[in-house]
Design an enzyme around this catalytic site. Structure first.
Site, short mmCIF file in Angstrom:
data_model
loop_
_atom_site.label_atom_id
_atom_site.label_comp_id
_atom_site.label_asym_id
_atom_site.label_seq_id
_atom_site.Cartn_x
_atom_site.Cartn_y
_atom_site.Cartn_z
N CYS A 177 13.80 10.48 7.05
CA CYS A 177 13.61 10.04 8.44
C CYS A 177 14.89 10.23 9.25
O CYS A 177 14.84 10.51 10.43
CB CYS A 177 13.17 8.58 8.47
N GLU A 192 9.10 1.00 11.05
CA GLU A 192 10.20 1.95 10.83
C GLU A 192 9.57 3.32 10.92
O GLU A 192 8.81 3.71 10.03
CB GLU A 192 10.82 1.78 9.44
N GLY A 220 6.77 4.88 8.26
CA GLY A 220 5.96 6.09 8.33
C GLY A 220 6.12 6.75 9.69
O GLY A 220 7.14 6.56 10.36
N SER A 221 5.12 7.49 10.10
CA SER A 221 5.24 8.27 11.32
C SER A 221 5.07 7.40 12.57
O SER A 221 4.43 6.34 12.53
CB SER A 221 4.18 9.37 11.33
N THR A 222 5.61 7.88 13.67
CA THR A 222 5.49 7.19 14.95
C THR A 222 4.02 7.10 15.38
O THR A 222 3.58 6.09 15.92
CB THR A 222 6.34 7.92 16.00
N GLU A 270 9.44 16.01 15.13
CA GLU A 270 9.93 15.77 13.77
C GLU A 270 9.21 16.74 12.82
O GLU A 270 7.99 16.74 12.74
CB GLU A 270 9.65 14.33 13.35
N LYS A 302 0.84 -1.19 0.00
CA LYS A 302 0.00 0.00 0.00
C LYS A 302 0.88 1.24 0.00
O LYS A 302 1.45 1.63 1.01
CB LYS A 302 -0.94 0.06 1.20
P1 NAD Z 1 2.35 8.46 7.78
O1 NAD Z 1 2.54 7.69 9.03
O2 NAD Z 1 1.39 9.57 7.77
O3 NAD Z 1 1.88 7.48 6.60
C1 NAD Z 1 2.64 6.33 6.25
C2 NAD Z 1 1.71 5.33 5.57
O4 NAD Z 1 0.74 4.89 6.50
C3 NAD Z 1 0.94 5.89 4.38
O5 NAD Z 1 0.86 4.92 3.37
C4 NAD Z 1 -0.44 6.15 4.98
O6 NAD Z 1 -1.49 6.11 4.04
C5 NAD Z 1 -0.56 5.00 5.95
N1 NAD Z 1 -1.54 5.21 7.03
C6 NAD Z 1 -1.93 6.39 7.58
N2 NAD Z 1 -2.87 6.15 8.52
C7 NAD Z 1 -3.07 4.82 8.57
C8 NAD Z 1 -3.93 3.97 9.34
N3 NAD Z 1 -4.78 4.46 10.26
N4 NAD Z 1 -3.87 2.64 9.12
C9 NAD Z 1 -3.02 2.12 8.22
N5 NAD Z 1 -2.21 2.88 7.45
C10 NAD Z 1 -2.23 4.21 7.64
O7 NAD Z 1 3.81 8.93 7.35
P2 NAD Z 1 4.22 9.79 6.06
O8 NAD Z 1 3.82 11.20 6.28
O9 NAD Z 1 3.76 9.11 4.83
O10 NAD Z 1 5.80 9.64 6.09
C11 NAD Z 1 6.61 10.42 6.90
C12 NAD Z 1 7.07 9.65 8.12
O11 NAD Z 1 7.75 8.46 7.72
C13 NAD Z 1 8.06 10.40 8.96
O12 NAD Z 1 7.71 10.29 10.31
C14 NAD Z 1 9.38 9.69 8.70
O13 NAD Z 1 10.33 9.80 9.70
C15 NAD Z 1 8.94 8.30 8.49
N6 NAD Z 1 9.95 7.52 7.77
C16 NAD Z 1 10.68 6.59 8.47
C17 NAD Z 1 11.66 5.85 7.84
C18 NAD Z 1 12.45 4.80 8.58
O14 NAD Z 1 13.06 3.97 7.94
N7 NAD Z 1 12.46 4.80 9.90
C19 NAD Z 1 11.91 6.06 6.48
C20 NAD Z 1 11.15 7.01 5.79
C21 NAD Z 1 10.17 7.72 6.45
#
Ligand code: NAD
Ligand code: MN
Length: 498
Positions: free
Chosen positions: A303, A268, A245-247, A402, A192
């Site tokens: 990230c 992650e 994605g986000s924490t 962040e 996804k």
């Molecule tokens: P996000 O958490 O908003 O979204 C990430 C993914 O999760 C998207 O595909 C989104 O549609 C999905 N999502 C959102 N709500 C959901 C739910 N309720 N249920 C299931 N899926 C859901 O993050 P973002 O804004 O896309 O990305 C930025 C974040 O990613 C930053 O916090 C960054 O640090 C992190 N990141 C971490 C790494 C790592 O390796 N640690 C690498 C890249 C990015």
């Protein structure tokens, strides 16, 4: 068409591009069951690129059922590793063969410079697939040290159906860090992509099929987190959920797993990484160059961004001056210009978040040294200047939260103990940089840092051989390296009485 070499070449290619906007299930493109779509708008110039299939629970159910069926049938899961390897390598080759198109889709969709889409994103994605494929026929199982009349076998088996939910900042690479090891180990996968960057995932699915990955083994469901993402996370027949994605969302996914089938969850998540420069840094100019790229590269949407620069008193002013100078070469330009190294922010919402933090920095008393403004608004796109704040304390919002934009917070310290204390005073623990000529200080600091990655006298190093991931609320599990294979396999102990 030959490889584009100028902005007008890339624009011509963009004009002739057919953008696929459908979901990919069981080897075929299809609309969402509901017929719903969402707008895919380019942050480069605000242009509507396409309407993308907006999947939800109904599509998740079909994709998971297909993924399960093909997993049970064994066309991929029971194939000899050496055969899976050949297909994975072909897949990587096809990513490279289609590098121009994939790079262009990435740039149009999320705004990063075309130069990096090609040399970093497509190249990194292909490397991840190839490395995982090449590894899979070289990993052995174990035999336990038993008595003479028994045999203990410890074997790895694919988990089954994997759901991979990924972000928008490195759409292809984040996807391929999951696809590499999950496919190589024989799983069926449902990817996804982020609703902010679905286009390359959709295109990659077709290349996977072309490479010989059987239908149903790799499915792509574009759509929103709260619809299709949530449906996958709560699904009773998804065995493992991997996420970048986000924490905030990472924590929610652990709840979904607990509320459903206790699927394995590997996360992650975010970061607020300290980049520590001691008075005895071997080369202050090199430290400044690295600090600038650590906050400006990919518009700060990284990230592991070195967003907290911890600098020792004695070199503070000189270092800030050098970084300010460096950041002048990171001013935004048109993302399709091959010389541009800073492109557009992913969307207007993200731009507003970044500008909001810049305002918060000023309100809480930090000193704005350089940047801070939206630029190039006349293009219709969303662009922001790389920004430096000095006189920051670790409790200010720009130091503790962040931002995910090009905003550097400079924090002064005095001595190693204070540096370590400030560095670890965060909910995150993804990465850290340490700059010193003192070998013992470098090691002491590295050991004391609660962080999944430490970079000494450079920033952001590593390749497929090094695990990538964080401590604390930056997540669990690791992408890259053989450690990543742990997430996609169960361990079976088979004990045989002879
Ligand atoms: P996000 O958490 O908003 O979204 C990430 C993914 O999760 C998207 O595909 C989104 O549609 C999905 N999502 C959102 N709500 C959901 C739910 N309720 N249920 C299931 N899926 C859901 O993050 P973002 O804004 O896309 O990305 C930025 C974040 O990613 C930053 O916090 C960054 O640090 C992190 N990141 C971490 C790494 C790592 O390796 N640690 C690498 C890249 C990015
Ligand atoms: Mn987009």
């Amino acid at each position: 068409m030959s490889t584009p070499t100028s902005r007008s070449d890339w624009e011509a290619l963009a004009a002739s591009l057919t953008i696929n906007n459908q979901a990919f299930i069981n080897g075929e493109y299809c609309d969402a069951q509901s017929g719903e779509t969402f707008e895919c708008t380019s942050p480069v110039d605000g242009r509507l690129l396409t309407q993308v299939a907006s999947c939800d629970l109904a599509d998740a159910n079909i994709a998971v059922a297909n993924a399960r069926e093909v997993f049970e049938a064994g066309t991929w899961s029971k194939l000899a590793p050496v055969k899976r390897k050949q297909v994975m390598i072909k897949f990587a080759d096809l990513l490279e063969a289609n590098a121009d198109e994939l790079a262009l889709l990435e740039t149009l969709d999320m705004g990063k410079p075309i130069k990096f889409s090609k040399t970093v994103d497509v190249a990194g994605a292909a490397r991840a697939i190839r490395w995982s494929g090449e590894a899979i026929d070289k990993i052995y199982d174990e035999v336990a040290p038993t008595a003479h009349n028994e045999i203990g076998m410890i074997t790895r088996e694919p988990v089954g159906v994997v759901a991979a939910i990924v972000p928008w900042n490195f759409p292809m690479i984040m996807a391929c860090w999951k696809l590499g090891p999950s496919l190589a180990t024989g799983n069926s996968v449902i990817l996804k992509p982020s609703e902010k960057s679905p286009l390359t995932a959709i295109r990659m699915a077709q290349l996977a099929i072309e490479a010989g990955i059987p239908p149903g083994v790799l499915n792509v469901l574009p759509g929103f987190g709260h619809t299709v993402g949530k449906a996958l996370a709560l699904h009773m027949d998804v065995d493992t959920l991997v996420f970048t994605g986000s924490t905030k969302i990472a924590k929610q996914l652990m709840i979904y797993a607990g509320e459903s089938n206790m699927k394995r969850v590997w996360l992650e998540a975010g970061g607020k990484s300290p980049n520590i420069v001691f008075n005895d840094a071997p080369d202050l100019k090199a430290a400044a160059e690295a600090a600038a790229s650590a906050i400006a590269f990919n518009q700060g949407e990284v990230c592991t961004a070195g967003s907290r620069l911890l600098v020792e008193k004695g070199v503070k002013d000189e270092l800030i001056g050098l970084i300010a100078q460096e950041l002048k070469s990171w001013l935004p330009g048109h993302p399709l210009d091959p010389d541009t190294i800073t492109g557009a922010v992913v969307d207007a919402q993200q731009l507003n978040t970044v500008l909001g933090y810049i305002k918060a920095g000023e309100e809480q008393g930090a000193l704005l040294v350089q940047g801070g403004k939206q630029v190039m608004a006349e293009t219709g796109g969303v662009y922001v200047q790389p920004t430096i704040f000095a006189n920051v304390t670790n409790d200010m919002r720009i130091a503790s939260e962040e931002i995910f934009g090009p905003v550097l917070s400079v924090i002064e310290f005095d001595g190693m103990d204070e540096a370590i204390k400030i560095a670890n005073d965060t909910i995150y623990g993804l990465a850290a940089g340490v700059w010193t000529s003192d070998l013992s200080k470098a090691h002491k600091t590295a050991k004391a840092l609660r962080s999944g990655m430490v970079w000494i006298n450079h920033y952001d190093g590593g390749d497929m051989t090094a695990p990538f991931g964080g401590y604390k609320q930056s997540g669990n599990g690791r992408d890259k390296s053989l450690h990543a294979f742990d997430k996609y396999t169960e361990i079976k102990a088979t004990w045989i009485a002879l």
